[in-house]
Scaffold this motif. Structure first.
Motif, PDB file in Angstrom:
ATOM      1  N   UNK A  29      30.971  27.863  30.893  1.00  0.00           N
ATOM      2  CA  UNK A  29      31.807  26.756  31.344  1.00  0.00           C
ATOM      3  C   UNK A  29      33.183  27.356  31.641  1.00  0.00           C
ATOM      4  N   UNK A  30      33.792  27.852  30.631  1.00  0.00           N
ATOM      5  CA  UNK A  30      34.959  28.710  30.686  1.00  0.00           C
ATOM      6  C   UNK A  30      35.049  29.290  29.293  1.00  0.00           C
ATOM      7  N   UNK A  31      35.739  30.384  29.135  1.00  0.00           N
ATOM      8  CA  UNK A  31      35.828  31.011  27.830  1.00  0.00           C
ATOM      9  C   UNK A  31      36.499  30.059  26.845  1.00  0.00           C
ATOM     10  N   UNK A  32      36.064  30.082  25.586  1.00  0.00           N
ATOM     11  CA  UNK A  32      36.643  29.164  24.591  1.00  0.00           C
ATOM     12  C   UNK A  32      38.161  29.243  24.546  1.00  0.00           C
ATOM     13  N   UNK A  33      38.803  28.101  24.704  1.00  0.00           N
ATOM     14  CA  UNK A  33      40.261  28.058  24.625  1.00  0.00           C
ATOM     15  C   UNK A  33      40.973  28.619  25.834  1.00  0.00           C
TER      16      UNK A  33
ATOM     17  N   UNK B 185      40.899  29.361  38.652  1.00  0.00           N
ATOM     18  CA  UNK B 185      40.966  30.734  38.140  1.00  0.00           C
ATOM     19  C   UNK B 185      41.243  30.711  36.646  1.00  0.00           C
ATOM     20  N   UNK B 186      40.445  31.445  35.888  1.00  0.00           N
ATOM     21  CA  UNK B 186      40.636  31.529  34.446  1.00  0.00           C
ATOM     22  C   UNK B 186      41.701  32.577  34.124  1.00  0.00           C
ATOM     23  N   UNK B 187      42.745  32.166  33.449  1.00  0.00           N
ATOM     24  CA  UNK B 187      43.848  33.065  33.101  1.00  0.00           C
ATOM     25  C   UNK B 187      43.423  33.938  31.921  1.00  0.00           C
ATOM     26  N   UNK B 188      43.626  35.241  32.073  1.00  0.00           N
ATOM     27  CA  UNK B 188      43.063  36.197  31.117  1.00  0.00           C
ATOM     28  C   UNK B 188      43.943  36.442  29.895  1.00  0.00           C
ATOM     29  N   UNK B 189      45.267  36.447  30.059  1.00  0.00           N
ATOM     30  CA  UNK B 189      46.136  36.819  28.944  1.00  0.00           C
ATOM     31  C   UNK B 189      47.529  36.212  29.130  1.00  0.00           C
ATOM     32  N   UNK B 190      48.410  36.480  28.170  1.00  0.00           N
ATOM     33  CA  UNK B 190      49.759  35.916  28.194  1.00  0.00           C
ATOM     34  C   UNK B 190      50.568  36.399  29.394  1.00  0.00           C
ATOM     35  N   UNK B 191      50.385  37.666  29.737  1.00  0.00           N
ATOM     36  CA  UNK B 191      51.125  38.217  30.878  1.00  0.00           C
ATOM     37  C   UNK B 191      50.747  37.488  32.167  1.00  0.00           C
ATOM     38  N   UNK B 192      49.438  37.290  32.363  1.00  0.00           N
ATOM     39  CA  UNK B 192      48.986  36.579  33.549  1.00  0.00           C
ATOM     40  C   UNK B 192      49.419  35.118  33.506  1.00  0.00           C
ATOM     41  N   UNK B 193      49.411  34.526  32.322  1.00  0.00           N
ATOM     42  CA  UNK B 193      49.856  33.140  32.179  1.00  0.00           C
ATOM     43  C   UNK B 193      51.302  32.987  32.652  1.00  0.00           C
ATOM     44  N   UNK B 194      52.161  33.915  32.233  1.00  0.00           N
ATOM     45  CA  UNK B 194      53.560  33.866  32.664  1.00  0.00           C
ATOM     46  C   UNK B 194      53.697  34.035  34.153  1.00  0.00           C
ATOM     47  N   UNK B 195      52.932  34.970  34.722  1.00  0.00           N
ATOM     48  CA  UNK B 195      53.005  35.233  36.157  1.00  0.00           C
ATOM     49  C   UNK B 195      52.523  34.022  36.958  1.00  0.00           C
TER      50      UNK B 195
END
Length: 221
Positions: free
Chosen positions: A16-20, A181-191
């Motif tokens: 579905x999408x990765x948990x959380x 698009x599933x955001x992978x990490x904090x850095x990508x979230x900020x970008x």
């Protein structure tokens, strides 16, 4: 209402999408992309599907390339409808996005432009919320939390109905396809969040994203 999913292996939960995980989604007005561009996209996508490309990286690059091309067209807003430029229509979408915050997802940010909407949120549905349906073949799961697809269907369906009523029109309001698009990490979230908020800045509409009335960022993001 339960949401059911098919599973191919009992050791692997349905994708579905990765948990959380947090999702970056873009949805646009129907007719905001020229038909010849959409036809080219469909043709290329069909060729890829027939080739049965299984490695993830080429697929990601394909999506990014077309997302970039669509964004360039949407940012120019040179053709097609611009209904979201109407503050009353934009308010309908903003209210609907905020209404679902805390109900079906945690909303981090959004930006409503004249032809499209960007949003970043974390759906409540994850592996912990799934319950296996007993004696189901193939194995199925159900949850009281809606899928990303159900969230978008509800959001787009409601806003389309309200907007069309206000505009005194009928027919498609949103394009069926959305970019997710599933955001992978904090850095990508900020970008990604900066990208979303700076859309009106990039378009030359304001000097700072905080000046745009149809942008939102959750405190602490």
């Amino acid at each position: 209402m339960p949401y059911e999913y098919k599973q191919f292996s009992r050791r692997k939960l349905p994708h579905i999408h990765s948990p959380g995980s947090t999702i970056f989604t873009t949805f646009r007005l129907a007719g905001s992309i020229p038909k010849n561009v959409l036809s080219q996209w469909v043709a290329e996508k069909s060729l890829r599907d027939k080739a049965m490309i299984s490695t993830p990286e080429p697929t990601i690059e394909f999506q990014r390339r077309w997302f970039g091309r669509f964004e360039e067209i949407l940012d120019r807003a040179a053709s097609g409808p611009r209904w979201l430029a109407d503050s009353k229509i934009a308010q309908i979408v903003a209210d609907s996005l905020r209404y679902r915050d805390g109900r079906v997802y945690d909303l981090a940010a959004y930006c409503i432009m004249s032809t499209h909407v960007h949003a970043v949120f974390t759906p409540f549905l994850n592996t912990a919320s799934l319950t296996e349906v007993k004696n189901s073949h193939p194995v199925r799961f159900e949850s009281s939390e809606p899928t990303l697809s159900a969230i978008m269907q509800s959001l787009k369906g409601y806003t389309a109905y309200q907007a069309n009523k206000l505009l005194k029109r009928t027919g498609a309001f949103w394009e069926v396809e959305s970019y997710d698009h599933e955001i992978k990490n904090e850095e990508e979230f900020g970008r990604v969040t900066r990208y979303v908020l700076n859309n009106p800045v990039k378009a030359g509409l304001v000097k700072d994203w905080t000046e745009w009335p149809w942008s939102y960022r959750r405190a602490g993001c």
